[in-house]
Design a protein around this motif. Structure first.
Motif, short mmCIF file in Angstrom:
data_model
loop_
_atom_site.label_atom_id
_atom_site.label_comp_id
_atom_site.label_asym_id
_atom_site.label_seq_id
_atom_site.Cartn_x
_atom_site.Cartn_y
_atom_site.Cartn_z
N GLN A 88 -14.80 6.88 -18.69
CA GLN A 88 -16.07 7.03 -17.96
C GLN A 88 -16.03 6.27 -16.64
N ASP A 89 -14.86 5.75 -16.27
CA ASP A 89 -14.65 4.95 -15.06
C ASP A 89 -15.46 3.65 -15.09
N GLU A 90 -15.72 3.15 -16.29
CA GLU A 90 -16.40 1.86 -16.45
C GLU A 90 -15.34 0.77 -16.44
N VAL A 91 -15.61 -0.31 -15.75
CA VAL A 91 -14.67 -1.42 -15.68
C VAL A 91 -14.66 -2.15 -17.02
N CYS A 92 -13.48 -2.29 -17.60
CA CYS A 92 -13.32 -2.98 -18.88
C CYS A 92 -12.76 -4.39 -18.68
N PHE A 93 -11.85 -4.53 -17.73
CA PHE A 93 -11.30 -5.86 -17.41
C PHE A 93 -10.72 -5.83 -16.01
N THR A 94 -10.66 -7.02 -15.42
CA THR A 94 -10.01 -7.21 -14.12
C THR A 94 -9.05 -8.38 -14.29
N GLY A 95 -8.16 -8.53 -13.33
CA GLY A 95 -7.24 -9.65 -13.42
C GLY A 95 -6.46 -9.84 -12.15
N ARG A 96 -5.70 -10.91 -12.14
CA ARG A 96 -4.83 -11.21 -11.01
C ARG A 96 -3.67 -12.06 -11.54
N GLY A 97 -2.60 -12.08 -10.77
CA GLY A 97 -1.46 -12.90 -11.15
C GLY A 97 -0.46 -12.97 -10.02
N THR A 98 0.35 -14.00 -10.05
CA THR A 98 1.36 -14.20 -9.03
C THR A 98 2.75 -14.05 -9.64
N VAL A 99 3.57 -13.24 -8.98
CA VAL A 99 4.97 -13.08 -9.36
C VAL A 99 5.80 -13.76 -8.29
N VAL A 100 6.74 -14.60 -8.72
CA VAL A 100 7.60 -15.33 -7.79
C VAL A 100 9.04 -14.87 -8.00
N GLN A 101 9.73 -14.64 -6.89
CA GLN A 101 11.16 -14.33 -6.97
C GLN A 101 11.91 -15.66 -7.08
N MET A 102 12.73 -15.77 -8.10
CA MET A 102 13.46 -17.03 -8.29
C MET A 102 14.90 -16.78 -8.68
N ASN A 103 15.70 -17.82 -8.51
CA ASN A 103 17.09 -17.80 -8.94
C ASN A 103 17.13 -18.48 -10.31
#
Length: 147
Positions: free
Chosen positions: A113-128
């Motif tokens: 129904q295009d209702e928002v169920c959840f939102t979020g955010r996150g950071t991805v880091v490139q690492m060795n």
């Protein structure tokens, strides 16, 4: 629906275009039939990997001669609406900001129904992985993720 990472919700929502479809499996629910609160993080991972594949980034990270890998540095989810067994969702992902060696992603989960169920955010880091240190994104990677 004001979250610290969302200034104007309607404008923020319009910026999404890439999504993955998911259907809530029985094993992802609790004894009340609700989506378990850990599962959106699995959906975020699925959307993130497919998004990075779409951009051509995953292929580079998976090459045997590469020294760098993507690592989730932080992630959060804000629960807005209950989700139940067999519901069909769209889990959207977009790039919010790009740092020297990091990409901040935002997520949006909506039902049929295009209702928002959840939102979020996150950071991805490139690492060795050998050094445990972050590695700057190179020019080719930056071209692939231009916002």
């Amino acid at each position: 629906m004001q979250k610290s990472y969302i200034n104007n919700f309607e404008e923020w929502k319009k910026e999404f275009s890439f999504y993955v479809p998911v259907q809530v499996r029985f094993s992802e629910t609790d004894m009340y039939g609700h989506l378990n609160n850990t599962v959106p993080f699995v959906y975020f991972e699925h959307a993130r990997i497919e998004f990075f594949n779409h951009l051509g980034l995953m292929q580079k990270w998976l090459e045997s001669e590469t020294d760098n890998i993507p690592v989730v540095a932080d992630i959060q989810c804000d629960y807005v609406k209950q989700v139940f067994f067999e519901e069909k969702l769209k889990v959207y992902v977009k790039i919010a900001t790009i740092g020297n060696s990091s990409i901040d992603l935002h997520y949006l989960g909506v039902n049929e129904q295009d209702e928002v169920c959840f939102t979020g955010r996150g950071t991805v880091v490139q690492m060795n992985p050998k050094t445990g240190k972050s590695v700057p994104l190179n020019i080719d990677q930056l071209k692939q993720v231009e916002v």
